[in-house]
Write a protein that holds these residues in place. Structure first.
Motif, PDB file in Angstrom:
ATOM      1  N   LEU A 302     126.078  74.247  35.283  1.00  0.00           N
ATOM      2  CA  LEU A 302     126.890  74.765  34.181  1.00  0.00           C
ATOM      3  C   LEU A 302     126.365  76.105  33.693  1.00  0.00           C
ATOM      4  O   LEU A 302     127.145  77.017  33.373  1.00  0.00           O
ATOM      5  N   ARG A 303     125.041  76.229  33.645  1.00  0.00           N
ATOM      6  CA  ARG A 303     124.461  77.500  33.192  1.00  0.00           C
ATOM      7  C   ARG A 303     124.648  78.589  34.252  1.00  0.00           C
ATOM      8  O   ARG A 303     124.900  79.758  33.923  1.00  0.00           O
ATOM      9  N   GLU A 304     124.530  78.222  35.523  1.00  0.00           N
ATOM     10  CA  GLU A 304     124.741  79.207  36.587  1.00  0.00           C
ATOM     11  C   GLU A 304     126.190  79.679  36.630  1.00  0.00           C
ATOM     12  O   GLU A 304     126.465  80.843  36.944  1.00  0.00           O
ATOM     13  N   ALA A 305     127.128  78.793  36.313  1.00  0.00           N
ATOM     14  CA  ALA A 305     128.556  79.085  36.472  1.00  0.00           C
ATOM     15  C   ALA A 305     129.051  80.186  35.544  1.00  0.00           C
ATOM     16  O   ALA A 305     130.075  80.807  35.836  1.00  0.00           O
ATOM     17  N   VAL A 306     128.364  80.434  34.440  1.00  0.00           N
ATOM     18  CA  VAL A 306     128.843  81.444  33.484  1.00  0.00           C
ATOM     19  C   VAL A 306     128.084  82.762  33.622  1.00  0.00           C
ATOM     20  O   VAL A 306     128.236  83.650  32.779  1.00  0.00           O
ATOM     21  N   THR A 307     127.292  82.924  34.683  1.00  0.00           N
ATOM     22  CA  THR A 307     126.593  84.190  34.891  1.00  0.00           C
ATOM     23  C   THR A 307     127.512  85.194  35.569  1.00  0.00           C
ATOM     24  O   THR A 307     128.376  84.829  36.376  1.00  0.00           O
ATOM     25  N   GLU A 308     127.308  86.474  35.241  1.00  0.00           N
ATOM     26  CA  GLU A 308     128.158  87.530  35.804  1.00  0.00           C
ATOM     27  C   GLU A 308     127.980  87.612  37.320  1.00  0.00           C
ATOM     28  O   GLU A 308     128.942  87.854  38.061  1.00  0.00           O
ATOM     29  N   GLU A 309     126.737  87.417  37.793  1.00  0.00           N
ATOM     30  CA  GLU A 309     126.454  87.550  39.216  1.00  0.00           C
ATOM     31  C   GLU A 309     127.215  86.499  40.024  1.00  0.00           C
ATOM     32  O   GLU A 309     127.844  86.815  41.051  1.00  0.00           O
ATOM     33  N   TYR A 310     127.142  85.265  39.567  1.00  0.00           N
ATOM     34  CA  TYR A 310     127.835  84.206  40.295  1.00  0.00           C
ATOM     35  C   TYR A 310     129.345  84.430  40.276  1.00  0.00           C
ATOM     36  O   TYR A 310     130.006  84.373  41.324  1.00  0.00           O
ATOM     37  N   LEU A 311     129.910  84.667  39.098  1.00  0.00           N
ATOM     38  CA  LEU A 311     131.375  84.776  38.985  1.00  0.00           C
ATOM     39  C   LEU A 311     131.907  85.984  39.741  1.00  0.00           C
ATOM     40  O   LEU A 311     132.980  85.918  40.349  1.00  0.00           O
ATOM     41  N   GLY A 312     131.169  87.090  39.714  1.00  0.00           N
ATOM     42  CA  GLY A 312     131.618  88.259  40.463  1.00  0.00           C
ATOM     43  C   GLY A 312     131.696  87.979  41.950  1.00  0.00           C
ATOM     44  O   GLY A 312     132.658  88.370  42.628  1.00  0.00           O
ATOM     45  N   ALA A 313     130.685  87.277  42.482  1.00  0.00           N
ATOM     46  CA  ALA A 313     130.697  86.938  43.907  1.00  0.00           C
ATOM     47  C   ALA A 313     131.768  85.917  44.226  1.00  0.00           C
ATOM     48  O   ALA A 313     132.468  86.023  45.244  1.00  0.00           O
ATOM     49  N   ARG A 314     131.911  84.929  43.375  1.00  0.00           N
ATOM     50  CA  ARG A 314     132.874  83.851  43.603  1.00  0.00           C
ATOM     51  C   ARG A 314     134.303  84.389  43.642  1.00  0.00           C
ATOM     52  O   ARG A 314     135.041  84.182  44.605  1.00  0.00           O
ATOM     53  N   ILE A 315     134.695  85.067  42.597  1.00  0.00           N
ATOM     54  CA  ILE A 315     136.077  85.541  42.523  1.00  0.00           C
ATOM     55  C   ILE A 315     136.299  86.694  43.495  1.00  0.00           C
ATOM     56  O   ILE A 315     137.392  86.863  44.050  1.00  0.00           O
ATOM     57  N   GLY A 316     135.243  87.459  43.756  1.00  0.00           N
ATOM     58  CA  GLY A 316     135.359  88.518  44.756  1.00  0.00           C
ATOM     59  C   GLY A 316     135.682  87.978  46.135  1.00  0.00           C
ATOM     60  O   GLY A 316     136.468  88.571  46.881  1.00  0.00           O
ATOM     61  N   GLN A 317     135.104  86.837  46.503  1.00  0.00           N
ATOM     62  CA  GLN A 317     135.391  86.251  47.806  1.00  0.00           C
ATOM     63  C   GLN A 317     136.834  85.752  47.890  1.00  0.00           C
ATOM     64  O   GLN A 317     137.504  85.921  48.918  1.00  0.00           O
ATOM     65  N   VAL A 318     137.320  85.142  46.814  1.00  0.00           N
ATOM     66  CA  VAL A 318     138.708  84.683  46.799  1.00  0.00           C
ATOM     67  C   VAL A 318     139.655  85.873  46.944  1.00  0.00           C
ATOM     68  O   VAL A 318     140.637  85.831  47.700  1.00  0.00           O
ATOM     69  N   ARG A 319     139.351  86.954  46.236  1.00  0.00           N
ATOM     70  CA  ARG A 319     140.185  88.155  46.345  1.00  0.00           C
ATOM     71  C   ARG A 319     140.134  88.753  47.748  1.00  0.00           C
ATOM     72  O   ARG A 319     141.138  89.274  48.249  1.00  0.00           O
ATOM     73  N   SER A 320     138.987  88.662  48.370  1.00  0.00           N
ATOM     74  CA  SER A 320     138.854  89.181  49.735  1.00  0.00           C
ATOM     75  C   SER A 320     139.758  88.411  50.695  1.00  0.00           C
ATOM     76  O   SER A 320     140.435  89.013  51.548  1.00  0.00           O
ATOM     77  N   LEU A 321     139.802  87.089  50.550  1.00  0.00           N
ATOM     78  CA  LEU A 321     140.703  86.295  51.388  1.00  0.00           C
ATOM     79  C   LEU A 321     142.152  86.673  51.117  1.00  0.00           C
ATOM     80  O   LEU A 321     142.951  86.834  52.056  1.00  0.00           O
ATOM     81  N   GLY A 322     142.504  86.831  49.851  1.00  0.00           N
ATOM     82  CA  GLY A 322     143.867  87.219  49.520  1.00  0.00           C
ATOM     83  C   GLY A 322     144.259  88.548  50.129  1.00  0.00           C
ATOM     84  O   GLY A 322     145.369  88.705  50.661  1.00  0.00           O
ATOM     85  N   GLU A 323     143.347  89.522  50.091  1.00  0.00           N
ATOM     86  CA  GLU A 323     143.633  90.835  50.653  1.00  0.00           C
ATOM     87  C   GLU A 323     143.773  90.766  52.170  1.00  0.00           C
ATOM     88  O   GLU A 323     144.649  91.415  52.759  1.00  0.00           O
ATOM     89  N   ARG A 324     142.937  89.976  52.826  1.00  0.00           N
ATOM     90  CA  ARG A 324     143.055  89.816  54.282  1.00  0.00           C
ATOM     91  C   ARG A 324     144.418  89.226  54.655  1.00  0.00           C
ATOM     92  O   ARG A 324     145.075  89.667  55.607  1.00  0.00           O
ATOM     93  N   LEU A 325     144.834  88.200  53.920  1.00  0.00           N
ATOM     94  CA  LEU A 325     146.134  87.583  54.196  1.00  0.00           C
ATOM     95  C   LEU A 325     147.273  88.571  53.961  1.00  0.00           C
ATOM     96  O   LEU A 325     148.214  88.663  54.758  1.00  0.00           O
ATOM     97  N   ARG A 326     147.182  89.304  52.861  1.00  0.00           N
ATOM     98  CA  ARG A 326     148.235  90.279  52.548  1.00  0.00           C
ATOM     99  C   ARG A 326     148.341  91.337  53.632  1.00  0.00           C
ATOM    100  O   ARG A 326     149.451  91.712  54.052  1.00  0.00           O
ATOM    101  N   GLN A 327     147.198  91.821  54.112  1.00  0.00           N
ATOM    102  CA  GLN A 327     147.207  92.836  55.164  1.00  0.00           C
ATOM    103  C   GLN A 327     147.784  92.303  56.473  1.00  0.00           C
ATOM    104  O   GLN A 327     148.339  93.069  57.265  1.00  0.00           O
ATOM    105  N   GLU A 328     147.658  90.995  56.682  1.00  0.00           N
ATOM    106  CA  GLU A 328     148.221  90.374  57.887  1.00  0.00           C
ATOM    107  C   GLU A 328     149.708  90.058  57.738  1.00  0.00           C
ATOM    108  O   GLU A 328     150.325  89.502  58.654  1.00  0.00           O
ATOM    109  N   GLY A 329     150.285  90.374  56.596  1.00  0.00           N
ATOM    110  CA  GLY A 329     151.709  90.126  56.385  1.00  0.00           C
ATOM    111  C   GLY A 329     152.048  88.721  55.945  1.00  0.00           C
ATOM    112  O   GLY A 329     153.208  88.302  56.015  1.00  0.00           O
TER     113      GLY A 329
END
Length: 446
Positions: A302-329
């Motif tokens: 719970l304490r790790e989940a609210v850190t900027e480092e963790y959340l930036g990496a977590r949501i950044g990876q989800v966005r990366s997948l979204g961008e890859r899919l979008r680029q593939e049409g």
């Protein structure tokens, strides 16, 4: 290829296509019936499927397994108080256990329960206790191309109209799910949380927040809502929940563990009732179906989940997948939420009518093409509701690498390229509880 599960690296094998087709048929075209070894990249859910940190493993090794009053429970209770602001805590084995405990105390026959959008087990628990679960997402929530920042919000005007129609006394609780899983993981604004607090006061209803992704929601508030850019995610996360009377939590999401959940309440009388119900269904009130090691690991998570480092990496990876899919049409719901990318099955397989479950057909084709397991969140999972045909690709936390994301995007692109070949599905058998049919129903191609 390797993936990381429970803090260890494990080899994964891509089965030959004919073998994938055989196993899919044996599973009744329902990927819940596949074995883990059948799957190459598993995006079925982000619930309990992530990798724990070294600090969590260290806490796990030192856990106290006492039946009553363990040190591990004290550690968990302290973390919940610090991170989430709730001092009265009832542990449960996971999120749906928390729903059973709380909603069994709040809801009676004939009640009506509004939510920004009920997820599957929430809807089922409300109905199981005699209530009518009603969804009130904001206008435009089902528009996959909208750039509105907070499409996870609750439409409070429609809830007031409901209260005028059925009577406020029939609305025992108002639920807000943050982030809104059924609306493509879209976040809820702080302003909407405050507005819902006022609404619950007007109705004399208990304001419940489903907080399983509260940290991810706080990240979006900080990023998108005026006045929060200079606040820490930890501060925002706590402020969100400060407006609620009660929370239900699956620790398998933003608790960063593989098992566990809890109920948090403010009212002492409701606390006593939830404790007694938990003893009946979950376990004694200082373990609630969790081992001490699970509680110890969640206290750290719970304490790790609210850190900027963790959340930036977590949501950044989800966005990366979204961008890859979008680029593939591949058509996806944008902007991408915090825990998953949602593919628009209705657009990708536009020739398949809703009654033939285009979302489930797409799920099956993703497995057939590349052994990627996702989940349908459309007319198959939510019968008799007016929801877009979506397929959720939920990323386990701290588990997969760029090579896995590339494989997922290539797989989805290949399915879209041959979309006209894909057939719809029909149900062969399903359980009595229709709200939960997607977990075990079997289908066949039309």
């Amino acid at each position: 290829m390797f993936s990381y599960t429970s803090g260890m690296a494990s080899p994964t094998e891509l089965l030959p296509q004919k073998e994938r087709e055989r196993r899919l048929e044996e599973a009744g075209h329902n990927v819940f019936n596949l074995a883990s070894e059948d799957v190459f990249v598993d995006l079925l859910t982000d619930s309990g499927t992530g990798t724990m940190s070294d600090a969590q493993w260290a806490a796990l090794m030192e856990a106290d397994e006492a039946y009553a009053g363990s040190e591990s429970f004290k550690a968990l209770k302290s973390a919940i108080s610090e991170v989430m602001g709730f001092d009265r805590v009832v542990p449960t084995h996971q999120g749906r256990g928390a729903e059973n405990v709380l909603y069994g105390c709040l809801i009676e026959d004939g009640d009506v329960v509004p939510n920004n959008t009920h997820f599957d087990t929430t809807r089922a628990h409300v109905a199981e206790n005699g209530g009518d679960p009603v969804d009130f997402p904001v206008e435009g929530a089902d528009d996959p191309d909208s750039e509105e920042a907070f499409r996870g919000n609750l439409d409070s005007k429609k809830v007031r109209e409901l209260a005028a129609d059925v009577g406020a006394e029939r609305i025992p609780a108002v639920i807000l799910t943050i982030t809104n899983n059924s609306v493509a993981g879209q976040p809820v604004s702080m302003g909407n949380i405050e507005e819902t607090r006022e609404l619950a006061d007007e109705l004399d209803a208990t304001f419940v927040i489903d907080a399983c992704r509260f940290a991810e929601n706080a990240f979006f508030v900080r990023e998108r809502e005026d006045g929060y850019a200079d606040r820490s995610t930890a501060e925002i996360a706590r402020e969100q929940l400060s407006h609620a009377d009660a929370i239900v939590m699956s620790g398998k999401k933003d608790g960063l563990v593989n098992a566990g959940g809890f109920v948090g309440v403010r009212d002492p009388e409701l606390f006593e009732r939830t404790k007694q119900r938990a003893i009946l269904y979950e376990g004694f009130s200082t373990y609630g179906g969790m081992a001490g090691r699970d509680m110890a690991a969640m206290a750290v998570g719970l304490r790790e989940a609210v850190t900027e480092e963790y959340l930036g990496a977590r949501i950044g990876q989800v966005r990366s997948l979204g961008e890859r899919l979008r680029q593939e049409g591949v058509p996806i719901y944008t902007p991408v939420g915090g825990h998953a990318v949602y593919v628009e099955a209705g657009r990708a397989l536009s020739h398949i009518p809703d009654e033939e479950f285009p979302g489930q057909a797409l799920v099956c084709e993703l497995y057939r093409e590349g052994a990627v397991r996702g989940v349908e969140l459309g007319s198959f999972a939510f019968p008799d509701t007016d929801r877009p045909e979506l397929v959720r690709l939920a990323l386990p936390r701290r588990t997969y690498h760029d090579e896995h994301l590339a494989h997922v995007a290539e797989t989805a692109a290949a399915v879209v390229d041959r979309s006209e070949e894909v057939r719809g599905l029909e149900i062969v058998s399903e359980p009595e509880n229709e709200a939960l049919r997607h977990f075990s129903a079997e289908l066949r191609p039309v």
